[in-house]
Design a protein around this motif. Structure first.
Motif, PDB file in Angstrom:
ATOM      1  N   ALA A  29       0.827  -1.207   0.000  1.00  6.11           N
ATOM      2  CA  ALA A  29       0.000   0.000   0.000  1.00  6.11           C
ATOM      3  C   ALA A  29       0.861   1.258   0.000  1.00  6.11           C
ATOM      4  O   ALA A  29       0.578   2.248  -0.679  1.00  6.11           O
ATOM      5  CB  ALA A  29      -0.941  -0.014   1.211  1.00  6.11           C
ATOM      6  N   TYR A  30       1.989   1.187   0.750  1.00  2.98           N
ATOM      7  CA  TYR A  30       2.905   2.341   0.794  1.00  2.98           C
ATOM      8  C   TYR A  30       3.537   2.588  -0.569  1.00  2.98           C
ATOM      9  O   TYR A  30       3.628   3.719  -1.032  1.00  2.98           O
ATOM     10  CB  TYR A  30       3.978   2.100   1.852  1.00  2.98           C
ATOM     11  N   ASP A  31       3.983   1.506  -1.234  1.00  2.00           N
ATOM     12  CA  ASP A  31       4.607   1.647  -2.545  1.00  2.00           C
ATOM     13  C   ASP A  31       3.633   2.227  -3.562  1.00  2.00           C
ATOM     14  O   ASP A  31       3.997   3.077  -4.398  1.00  2.00           O
ATOM     15  CB  ASP A  31       5.121   0.292  -3.032  1.00  2.00           C
ATOM     16  N   ALA A  32       2.381   1.770  -3.505  1.00  2.98           N
ATOM     17  CA  ALA A  32       1.374   2.289  -4.437  1.00  2.98           C
ATOM     18  C   ALA A  32       1.129   3.781  -4.191  1.00  2.98           C
ATOM     19  O   ALA A  32       0.991   4.578  -5.140  1.00  2.98           O
ATOM     20  CB  ALA A  32       0.071   1.504  -4.287  1.00  2.98           C
ATOM     21  N   LEU A  33       1.097   4.168  -2.915  1.00  3.55           N
ATOM     22  CA  LEU A  33       0.881   5.577  -2.577  1.00  3.55           C
ATOM     23  C   LEU A  33       2.052   6.432  -3.042  1.00  3.55           C
ATOM     24  O   LEU A  33       1.870   7.534  -3.576  1.00  3.55           O
ATOM     25  CB  LEU A  33       0.690   5.712  -1.066  1.00  3.55           C
ATOM     26  N   ARG A  34       3.283   5.919  -2.855  1.00  5.14           N
ATOM     27  CA  ARG A  34       4.467   6.667  -3.270  1.00  5.14           C
ATOM     28  C   ARG A  34       4.512   6.844  -4.786  1.00  5.14           C
ATOM     29  O   ARG A  34       4.828   7.931  -5.285  1.00  5.14           O
ATOM     30  CB  ARG A  34       5.726   5.938  -2.792  1.00  5.14           C
ATOM     31  N   ALA A  37       2.155   9.503  -5.870  1.00  4.14           N
ATOM     32  CA  ALA A  37       2.661  10.845  -5.573  1.00  4.14           C
ATOM     33  C   ALA A  37       3.699  11.265  -6.591  1.00  4.14           C
ATOM     34  O   ALA A  37       3.738  12.427  -7.026  1.00  4.14           O
ATOM     35  CB  ALA A  37       3.252  10.877  -4.165  1.00  4.14           C
ATOM     36  N   GLU A  38       4.558  10.324  -7.019  1.00  3.07           N
ATOM     37  CA  GLU A  38       5.570  10.637  -8.017  1.00  3.07           C
ATOM     38  C   GLU A  38       4.939  10.993  -9.353  1.00  3.07           C
ATOM     39  O   GLU A  38       5.394  11.906 -10.043  1.00  3.07           O
ATOM     40  CB  GLU A  38       6.524   9.449  -8.175  1.00  3.07           C
ATOM     41  N   ARG A  39       3.858  10.278  -9.714  1.00  2.00           N
ATOM     42  CA  ARG A  39       3.164  10.596 -10.974  1.00  2.00           C
ATOM     43  C   ARG A  39       2.558  11.989 -10.917  1.00  2.00           C
ATOM     44  O   ARG A  39       2.621  12.757 -11.878  1.00  2.00           O
ATOM     45  CB  ARG A  39       2.085   9.552 -11.245  1.00  2.00           C
ATOM     46  N   ASP A  40       1.961  12.323  -9.769  1.00  2.35           N
ATOM     47  CA  ASP A  40       1.346  13.650  -9.627  1.00  2.35           C
ATOM     48  C   ASP A  40       2.409  14.738  -9.719  1.00  2.35           C
ATOM     49  O   ASP A  40       2.205  15.793 -10.339  1.00  2.35           O
ATOM     50  CB  ASP A  40       0.605  13.758  -8.294  1.00  2.35           C
ATOM     51  N   SER A  41       3.590  14.487  -9.099  1.00  2.00           N
ATOM     52  CA  SER A  41       4.657  15.474  -9.137  1.00  2.00           C
ATOM     53  C   SER A  41       5.186  15.658 -10.552  1.00  2.00           C
ATOM     54  O   SER A  41       5.425  16.782 -11.004  1.00  2.00           O
ATOM     55  CB  SER A  41       5.798  15.033  -8.210  1.00  2.00           C
ATOM     56  N   ALA A  42       5.359  14.542 -11.279  1.00  4.60           N
ATOM     57  CA  ALA A  42       5.843  14.623 -12.649  1.00  4.60           C
ATOM     58  C   ALA A  42       4.852  15.350 -13.534  1.00  4.60           C
ATOM     59  O   ALA A  42       5.223  16.149 -14.402  1.00  4.60           O
ATOM     60  CB  ALA A  42       6.115  13.217 -13.190  1.00  4.60           C
ATOM     61  N   ALA A  43       3.580  15.107 -13.293  1.00  2.00           N
ATOM     62  CA  ALA A  43       2.548  15.774 -14.092  1.00  2.00           C
ATOM     63  C   ALA A  43       2.554  17.274 -13.830  1.00  2.00           C
ATOM     64  O   ALA A  43       2.402  18.088 -14.752  1.00  2.00           O
ATOM     65  CB  ALA A  43       1.178  15.184 -13.769  1.00  2.00           C
ATOM     66  N   ALA A  44       2.752  17.645 -12.563  1.00  4.17           N
ATOM     67  CA  ALA A  44       2.782  19.067 -12.227  1.00  4.17           C
ATOM     68  C   ALA A  44       3.989  19.744 -12.867  1.00  4.17           C
ATOM     69  O   ALA A  44       3.901  20.864 -13.386  1.00  4.17           O
ATOM     70  CB  ALA A  44       2.830  19.244 -10.711  1.00  4.17           C
TER      71      ALA A  44
END
Length: 263
Positions: A29-34, A37-44
């Motif tokens: 669950a932690y890996d999926a959450l991380r 977050a990385e995808r959201d940061s890259a998109a931003a």
């Protein structure tokens, strides 16, 4: 502390006030959450990269205004608010915005984060003409300073070494200035000609001093080595009439010769 579990295996641990203080979850669950977050940061980041700088902002920066001030005003922020949020002293921020100081990497990164821009957006436009003008003014000031130093040296205690240093620095600055600003060639050429004349005079003065010292030494050696001088100075009595013997003539000659050689 109290503990609660949900259906996904996430454990929430509440603090003394009853509010969640810690979360314990399965590694998957932690890996999926991380990763999310990385995808959201890259998109931003991609969105910011593809978003053009607003025309008013680009125009003001291109005209020489400080990017930090332009972006701050574009975001509708007061200087004190930006300083407080970025953790920067208000006087320091003012010096950055007026170009008196360059902000450190950490400071500029904090400001960029608050303004929601990249560090590249806060880099000032290279102003080659302004930089060249500052360099030109600095060289002219240095040339003028050396001229004033020469006037002071010549009018006071004449020190050939100090005059030579001042003229050498003057020539170096003048040649550099001529290369950067050919329009000043006439004035600089006249100055360089005068500088060469001064150096010639210094060379002549130093040579005269050397030659005078050499002539004096030769004359002294001829005097003390003559038979008449040796005979007269064979024995020297003091003026009190006590008959006590001082240095003998040969000793005086030897001392004078050693002193002359030391010179």
């Amino acid at each position: 502390m109290t503990q609660k579990h949900d259906d996904e295996g996430v454990q929430r641990i509440a603090g003394a006030d009853g509010e969640p203080a810690f979360v314990v979850m399965p590694v998957a669950a932690y890996d999926a959450l991380r990763k999310a977050a990385e995808r959201d940061s890259a998109a931003a980041t991609l969105e910011h990269t593809l978003t053009p700088v607003p025309a008013p902002v680009a125009r003001r920066i291109a005209h020489g205004e400080n990017p930090v001030r332009v972006w701050r005003e574009h975001r509708g922020m007061k200087a004190i608010d930006l300083a407080r949020t970025a953790g920067v002293g208000a006087p320091y921020l003012s010096e950055i915005e007026t170009g008196k100081k360059d902000g450190s990497f950490r400071t500029m990164a904090a400001i960029a984060d608050v303004l929601r821009v990249s560090l590249d957006d806060l880099a000032p436009v290279a102003d080659t003409e302004r930089k060249r003008a500052r360099q030109r003014a600095a060289l002219i000031n240095s040339v003028n300073a050396q001229v004033r130093a020469l006037l002071t040296l010549v009018g006071g205690d004449f020190d050939t070494a100090a005059v030579r240093r001042a003229v050498t620095q003057l020539v170096s600055d003048a040649v550099t200035l001529k290369m950067q600003d050919p329009e000043l060639a006439g004035w600089i050429d006249d100055m360089l000609e005068s500088a060469r004349t001064v150096l010639d005079l210094i060379d002549r003065a130093e040579q005269d001093i050397i030659e005078t010292a050499q002539r004096a030494r030769t004359s002294l050696e001829e005097l003390v080595s003559g038979p008449g001088f040796r005979r007269k100075m064979a024995v020297v009595l003091d003026e009190t009439g006590t008959g006590e013997t001082c240095e003998s003539g040969p000793e005086i000659v030897a001392n004078l010769t050693r002193a002359s050689a030391a010179d």
